[in-house]
Scaffold this motif. Structure first.
Motif, mmCIF file in Angstrom:
data_model
loop_
_atom_site.group_PDB
_atom_site.id
_atom_site.type_symbol
_atom_site.label_atom_id
_atom_site.label_comp_id
_atom_site.label_asym_id
_atom_site.label_seq_id
_atom_site.Cartn_x
_atom_site.Cartn_y
_atom_site.Cartn_z
ATOM 1 N N VAL A 174 -8.352 -24.239 21.668
ATOM 2 C CA VAL A 174 -8.120 -25.710 22.367
ATOM 3 C C VAL A 174 -6.981 -26.196 21.738
ATOM 4 O O VAL A 174 -8.103 -27.385 21.033
ATOM 5 N N GLU A 175 -6.227 -26.942 22.110
ATOM 6 C CA GLU A 175 -5.286 -27.812 20.796
ATOM 7 C C GLU A 175 -4.434 -28.209 22.409
ATOM 8 O O GLU A 175 -3.886 -28.203 23.083
ATOM 9 N N LEU A 176 -4.179 -29.870 21.701
ATOM 10 C CA LEU A 176 -3.604 -31.110 23.076
ATOM 11 C C LEU A 176 -2.055 -31.067 22.352
ATOM 12 O O LEU A 176 -1.581 -31.260 23.311
ATOM 13 N N ASP A 177 -1.820 -30.540 21.379
ATOM 14 C CA ASP A 177 -0.980 -30.821 20.466
ATOM 15 C C ASP A 177 0.091 -29.918 20.841
ATOM 16 O O ASP A 177 0.207 -28.254 20.352
ATOM 17 N N ARG A 178 1.039 -29.572 21.709
ATOM 18 C CA ARG A 178 1.552 -28.695 22.370
ATOM 19 C C ARG A 178 2.461 -27.902 21.608
ATOM 20 O O ARG A 178 3.066 -27.147 21.338
ATOM 21 N N ASP A 179 3.511 -28.845 21.095
ATOM 22 C CA ASP A 179 4.206 -27.725 20.097
ATOM 23 C C ASP A 179 4.349 -26.798 18.457
ATOM 24 O O ASP A 179 4.036 -25.611 18.793
#
Length: 296
Positions: A76-81
């Motif tokens: 689960v990662e918030l930073d799309r980059d």
């Protein structure tokens, strides 16, 4: 079948290709010390069929070694980059059972990641220090589908979570976390293990949700209020706290005696079991007061 070995050189090379400027608004500090990474992975003791979920994988410093240990993994990662970088470097082409969820960890329904076939979740992560406590409380609401959680936080917070009753750092976090889970301090992580180095030393700890809680509060929301209110006034005696609080009923000497708790005691001297007993008594008194008011 033996597990793939941890290749520090391959991981270091992979991390060098993941060029990313840490973002302060996301509280990003990226782990890069391969010896520390090895210690963390070893402490988790994974099995191939584990239902592994990583929160905040960042550049994948833990992701790649963890993925080598299991057949399937969700991050689960918030930073799309960062999420896009992970997809390119270690995504579906190399690992078809590697799933990336682009979302805030607070918005994820972790129950959807559980199934009888996959088993309970084993959750890991280097949590952003600025929102670590809300994430922990969010995950506690899914405790019934989580086998265990391994997280890295600032050392002082981990010490509070794992603190023993009677210590100066024993407090709200200690009681709430220990009500729902067994807590274990695993290892200390120096600031130099990160890029950029954080201002504080970190630590890794384990939370193992109780399958059957040793003690059960009649009303867990009320229990949480009692714990919060008492520790908000931790320098006062229990008698004074319950007398002065607008959220808690006044307890008589007989009430304290029925709980086998000294009214002159201070919050840090109460065990989790004591807090449950106190909460249950206070809840009963509140209900009786409300019933009397309604009759009038």
């Amino acid at each position: 079948m033996s597990k793939p070995s941890f290749d520090a050189q391959t991981l270091a090379a992979s991390l060098r290709t993941a060029k990313h400027q840490p973002r302060k608004r996301f509280g990003q500090n990226f782990l890069h010390d391969t010896s520390v990474i090895r210690q963390i992975v070893d402490s988790i003791r994974l099995e191939r069929n584990d239902n592994l979920v990583e929160i905040g994988p960042g550049m994948g410093a833990l992701t790649e070694p963890l993925l080598a240990e299991v057949d399937a993994m969700t991050v689960v990662e918030l930073d799309r980059d960062l999420a896009d970088s992970l997809r390119i470097r270690i995504g579906a082409n190399s690992h078809p059972n590697f799933t990336i969820i682009k979302a805030n960890a607070m918005d994820v329904d972790y129950r959807k990641l559980y199934s009888e076939e996959k088993g309970k979740l084993r959750v890991v992560g280097n949590l952003p220090y600025n929102i670590s406590t809300p994430i922990l409380f969010h995950l506690l609401s899914y405790a019934d589908v989580i086998e265990d959680m391994h997280f890295m936080l600032q050392k002082e917070v981990v010490e509070r979570i794992t603190a023993e009753v009677g210590s100066k750092i024993y407090g709200r976090l200690s009681v709430i976390m220990q009500y729902y889970c067994n807590t274990d301090y695993l290892l200390t992580v120096p600031r130099g293990a990160f890029n950029p180095p954080p201002k504080v030393t970190s630590a890794v700890f384990r939370l193992t949700p109780h399958i059957n809680k040793p003690v059960v509060a009649e009303d867990e929301e009320h229990f949480a209020i009692v714990v919060r209110e008492t520790f908000n006034h931790r320098r006062k005696t229990l008698r004074a706290i319950f007398k002065q609080s607008t959220l808690l009923p006044t307890l008589s000497e007989d009430d304290f005696a029925a709980c086998a708790i000294d009214p002159q005691a201070r919050p840090e001297t109460l065990s989790v079991s004591d807090f449950v007993t106190l909460s249950n008594r206070a809840k009963t008194l509140t209900a009786e007061t409300e019933e009397s008011t309604n009759e009038i």
